[in-house]
Scaffold this active site. Structure first.
Site, PDB file in Angstrom:
ATOM      1  N   CYS A  86       0.843  -1.204   0.000  1.00 43.29           N
ATOM      2  CA  CYS A  86       0.000   0.000   0.000  1.00 43.29           C
ATOM      3  C   CYS A  86       0.879   1.255   0.000  1.00 43.29           C
ATOM      4  O   CYS A  86       1.538   1.545  -0.974  1.00 43.29           O
ATOM      5  CB  CYS A  86      -0.974  -0.048   1.180  1.00 43.29           C
ATOM      6  SG  CYS A  86      -2.410   1.034   0.968  1.00 43.29           S
ATOM      7  N   HIS A 194      -3.548  -5.744   1.127  1.00 44.54           N
ATOM      8  CA  HIS A 194      -2.923  -5.911   2.444  1.00 44.54           C
ATOM      9  C   HIS A 194      -2.905  -7.375   2.866  1.00 44.54           C
ATOM     10  O   HIS A 194      -3.828  -7.837   3.538  1.00 44.54           O
ATOM     11  CB  HIS A 194      -3.711  -5.125   3.492  1.00 44.54           C
ATOM     12  CG  HIS A 194      -3.501  -3.655   3.442  1.00 44.54           C
ATOM     13  ND1 HIS A 194      -2.473  -3.007   4.093  1.00 44.54           N
ATOM     14  CD2 HIS A 194      -4.204  -2.673   2.817  1.00 44.54           C
ATOM     15  CE1 HIS A 194      -2.546  -1.713   3.879  1.00 44.54           C
ATOM     16  NE2 HIS A 194      -3.590  -1.475   3.104  1.00 44.54           N
ATOM     17  N   GLU A 196      -1.208  -8.654   5.207  1.00 41.79           N
ATOM     18  CA  GLU A 196      -1.076  -8.767   6.675  1.00 41.79           C
ATOM     19  C   GLU A 196      -2.436  -8.676   7.369  1.00 41.79           C
ATOM     20  O   GLU A 196      -2.542  -8.953   8.555  1.00 41.79           O
ATOM     21  CB  GLU A 196      -0.111  -7.697   7.197  1.00 41.79           C
ATOM     22  CG  GLU A 196      -0.669  -6.290   7.362  1.00 41.79           C
ATOM     23  CD  GLU A 196      -0.795  -5.500   6.060  1.00 41.79           C
ATOM     24  OE1 GLU A 196      -0.689  -6.093   4.966  1.00 41.79           O
ATOM     25  OE2 GLU A 196      -1.029  -4.271   6.148  1.00 41.79           O
TER      26      GLU A 196
END
Lengths: 222, 719
Positions: A86, A194, A196
């Site tokens: 990002c 994302h 994570e």
């Protein structure tokens, strides 16, 4: 595996990225942006999501000129692996480590949702475990994720198999539905989604974990 | 620099009445200086002093074994076990958001986040409750865009997930939108930071961003009605900088860890004035400020401007002097201002120096302690007439009307503009019912909801107040969470009107009864009055923000119905259509009484859900739109059709309280029936989930068609 996670002022996914590395057993060192050197013995450097320097000027532009950015560029230059997620992707582009530009979303608005992606190549330490052609779901959350590249660049990325992920339902107007790209040596990955945020069932998805497992596989001595 | 002379016009311009000014003169025995007048007006306006509502706020239950800190600090603090606490509050930013929607909403977020991290907690969840005017009013579209972008712009950058909230549209908000922002944070229960100064001669330290002229007089503005001069008020709206706020958060948490902080207070409404007076007052100390040391963004600022500036992202701290170097280093690391601007003193004085001149020298205790308190006249809201005849209607047509209305359509257009996953602990984001985040590093999770039904409150303030708490309670129980405590954000019109004051009194009474009965004390809150334009008040809107605890994710009810699941209705009702969403959306009517809230039934039915979660695939509370809308939303989220056996309007669209819709397997239904019988809980099978049709009695429509309408209606109205 030893990973560094860089914190710029305004980074807000730095902890989340560290947690995702650690969940796979990696050792994580947190590095402040004013540092001029990276710790020794690193396998991977992670540039997290967020709003480094408030996204003022252009997203990632000021972070790309922070003291640590030169050390990251040197690390990449020596063949080190760098993951930018990002805002981290925006920093990699502003630092010249990846080509193209990330512009404001075509819909003008910030967009946060789970999104379907197609894995386009397994030929990297980041994407090996997903496997080429896999359909995965990861969250996106950005205002400036519209990957923009001219025809020559798109042809080069395609020709060199450097498009890592494509949107199945393009949320931001990105050229050629591109969501993630690799550097020419395939060791720098920039991605808008994302991973994570999708590493445990409680988060509603686990498709992101394979990226961190792939890295572990690449760096844990067999 | 010469300060202006005090004249009756100047006094009036500060929002002070003649009596209030006389009181000031009596207190200090002389004419106040211009700066002093500003300080008094800041401390004594409605926004800061709660002078109209205090009498009634005292009647709210605020205690319980779980409460670590109730109202009176920046936010409430509640124990969640494992040595941890949740810190939360809801606060309005209504007036600024109507004048300048983006910055008004953004700084509303900034203010509530600071309230939470001032107490030593890292914010982990945000919500917002928004009330706008009629969708076709000329300003509504701009307000919706501005407010949503402002909340997103601030919260996304700061890095807190926005995981829930509510949005409504009604012509009563045409001239006054409501922006109520909620934030919750996590802290160690043994290291909560408070605002009471202690120790004489301790340094008063200014932290964060520089002071500018923005927001001068903001709190006074927020305590006045609007009229045609509203455009002139734009310069009183502050400008937010979430990047600075994020750095301020990190710097403050590091500072607190270092042991340097004796007391800390954010600079919110009336900035430096309010924060300094509050810290002194709570610590029974005086404060002396030297304004020459205040970091300023603009040149030539006067004492008056500095004392009343509402520049954002600032804090005031009482420092342990021996830790000064360490503390300064933390702020230098984050490139934030750190300035010693004053000292605590033993005398009860608030002294403000600027350029070797004393600009204010006031009795500090009197500034907050002597603020006027009014027992304003009020009249009870007259009982509502019974609801008139409701014509027959095809239930599918009625459902279409509901889900096509911006009030009940899917709000993804809004919440996709909010990062609801940052911090990577979001278990359930916005959309349906309560939002849930994990307590980082533990098995636990917290659930959050914000609720009120203003139509009910207007018809019957007491029942409406009870209902707001009860709906919040149900939303928490429906996900398996144990309700812990609430925060209230009371939005009303002009309290000088006995009818409006009567709404406030009734609503507070209802909230108090419900919080008492449901064991959810009020631990923080905010009052916003004078929400009127040209004499027309908003609907009374006492928003309740509620927090619940899940001891582990095993306790969670967050599944979706699957093909073949039965639909069970918990609770009973007689088909109450007064003040219902059906009447409002389909028949354009707002008659009848609010539904009655049986608090014993609420408690019993909520506890039943939590005790029997192992049998439940999915659950939702019944509220606006009754059984039909709840069943549609639940089925739609799972991509399933649903069949409800009943086809009559009262059964499908009645809004009786204390009810839930449950999805479960056939076998689980039997177990639930037995358990319900033992617990004395009414339960009945009302239909089943599955197929590709939404069937209400004899009327049906394809799920795909209704789903497309539900998901596109909001964007169609506002994009």
């Amino acid at each position: 595996m030893k990973a560094a996670v860089i914190t710029f002022p305004g980074s807000n996914c730095d902890r989340d990225l560290a947690v995702a590395f650690e969940a796979q057993g990696a050792r994580v060192v947190r590095v402040w942006h004013k540092e001029t050197e990276l710790p020794a013995g690193l396998d991977v450097v992670g540039l997290p999501g967020g709003f480094s320097f408030g996204d003022y000027l252009r997203c990632g532009a000021i972070a790309a000129r922070a003291p640590i950015a030169q050390a990251v560029a040197a690390f990449a230059g020596r063949g080190g692996h760098v993951l930018g997620i990002c805002n981290g992707f925006q920093v990699l582009i502003e630092a010249g480590l990846l080509p193209g530009a990330l512009m404001r979303n075509a819909g003008i608005k910030f967009v946060c949702r789970n999104i379907g992606l197609r894995v386009e190549t397994a030929q990297s330490a980041f994407t090996a475990q997903w496997g080429a052609g896999a359909d995965i779901t990861l969250p996106v959350a950005h205002h400036d994720g519209n990957y923009t590249a001219d025809a020559d660049l798109v042809a080069r990325l395609r020709g060199e198999d450097r498009v890592a992920l494509r949107y199945r339902d393009n949320p931001n107007g990105s050229t050629d539905d591109i969501a993630a790209i690799l550097s020419a040596n395939r060791r720098v990955l920039g991605m808008m989604p994302h991973p994570e945020r999708a590493i445990s069932p409680a988060q509603g998805g686990t498709d992101g974990a394979a990226l961190f497992r792939s890295l572990m596989d690449a760096f844990v001595p067999a | 620099m010469q300060e202006p002379e005090i004249t009756p016009d100047l006094i009036a311009a500060h929002g002070l009445t003649e009596e209030e000014y006389a009181r000031i003169r009596a207190l200090i025995g002389r004419t106040p200086s211009f700066t002093e007048l500003g300080v008094f007006s800041a401390m004594w306006n409605e926004h800061c002093s709660y002078k109209s509502s205090r009498k009634w706020l005292r009647t709210l239950p605020t205690k319980g074994p779980q409460v670590i800190c109730g109202p009176g600090e920046n936010a409430g603090v509640v124990d969640i076990g494992d040595g941890l606490a949740v810190v939360f509050k809801m606060e309005s930013h209504n007036h600024p958001s109507y004048i300048e929607p983006y910055q008004g909403a953004a700084t509303g977020m900034g203010g509530i986040l600071r309230d939470v991290f001032t107490m030593g907690a890292r914010p982990v969840a945000a919500m917002n409750a928004l009330s706008f005017g009629s969708p076709d009013h000329t300003r509504t579209r701009q307000l919706v865009h501005g407010v949503v972008e402002g909340i997103g712009g601030y919260g996304n950058c700061f890095g807190v997930p926005t995981i829930g909230g509510e949005v409504r549209f009604h012509s009563a908000y045409d001239g006054n939108c409501l922006v109520n922002a909620f934030a919750a944070g996590l802290a160690r229960a043994d290291s909560i930071f408070y605002s009471a100064a202690s120790g004489v001669g301790m340094p008063v330290v200014y932290l964060g961003a520089k002071t500018g002229r923005d927001g001068v007089g903001g709190a006074t503005m927020a305590s006045a009605e609007f009229d045609e001069t509203i455009e002139e008020k734009r310069p009183t709206v502050q400008v937010g900088d979430p990047f600075t706020e994020k750095r301020l958060l990190e710097a403050c948490l590091e500072l607190m860890d270092s042991g340097a902080v004796i007391a800390i207070q954010d600079m919110g409404a009336a900035g430096l004035t309010c924060s300094a007076v509050e810290m002194g007052d709570k610590g029974d100390l005086g404060v002396r400020l030297d304004l020459d040391r205040v970091p300023c963004r603009e040149e030539g600022m006067t004492a008056y401007e500095m004392m009343l500036s509402e520049s954002q992202e600032r804090m005031l701290m009482i420092l342990r002097p021996e830790k000064e170097d360490e503390a300064r280093a933390v702020f230098e690391k984050w490139d934030l201002d750190f300035a010693l601007v004053g000292v605590t003193i033993a005398e009860d004085r608030f002294i403000v120096m600027h350029g070797n001149t004393t600009r204010a020298d006031l009795p500090l205790k009197a500034l907050s302690g002597s603020a006027p308190e009014y027992d304003r006249p009020w009249v009870e809201t007259p009982p509502a007439e019974p609801v008139g005849d409701v014509p027959g209607i095809d239930p599918i047509d009625a459902l279409r009307a509901l889900i096509a209305s911006p009030n009940h359509a899917c709000k993804a257009w809004i919440w996709e503009q909010y990062d609801h996953m940052v911090m990577a602990d979001t278990v359930r984001g916005p959309g349906l019912g309560a939002g849930i985040v994990r307590v980082h590093g533990t098995e636990k999770a917290l659930a959050f909801t914000a609720d009120v039904t203003p139509r009910y409150v207007r018809a019957n303030p007491r029942q409406g107040g009870r209902q707001a708490v009860a709906e919040a309670f149900r939303n928490l129980c429906a996900v398996g969470a144990r309700p812990l405590a609430v925060t209230d954000n009371l939005n009303f019109g002009n309290p000088e009107k006995p009818e409006v004051m009567g709404q406030l009194v009734g609503a507070v009474q209802g909230i108090a009864e419900a919080c008492e009965a449901l064991d959810t004390p009020v631990v923080s809150g905010n009052v916003s009055l004078y929400n009127e334009t040209d004499g027309r008040a908003i609907l009374p809107t006492p928003t309740i923000g509620a927090v619940g605890l899940l001891d582990s994710l095993d306790a969670l009810i967050a599944g979706r119905p699957v093909e073949g699941d039965l639909a069970l209705l918990v609770g009973e009702g007689a088909g109450h259509l007064g003040q219902s969403a059906l009447l409002y959306e389909v028949f354009n009517r707002e008659d009848g009484d609010a539904p009655e809230v049986d608090l014993a039934a609420e408690r019993r039915n909520g506890e039943f859900l939590r005790a029997n979660r192992q049998w439940i695939s999915a659950a939702t509370d019944l509220s606006d739109g009754g059984l039909a809308l709840a069943a549609f939303e639940m089925a739609e989220a799972a991509g399933l059709g649903v069949t409800l056996d009943a086809g009559d309007t009262p059964t499908l669209f009645g809004e009786d309280q204390a009810r839930y819709l449950i999805a479960c397997t056939f076998d689980a239904a039997e177990a639930l029936m037995v358990a319900a019988g033992q617990a004395g809980v009414p339960i009945a099978t009302v239909g089943r989930f599955g197929g590709e049709t939404v069937q209400l009695g004899r009327a049906g429509a394809p799920l795909s068609e209704l789903s497309a309408l539900y998901r596109s209606a909001f964007a169609a109205a506002f994009d």
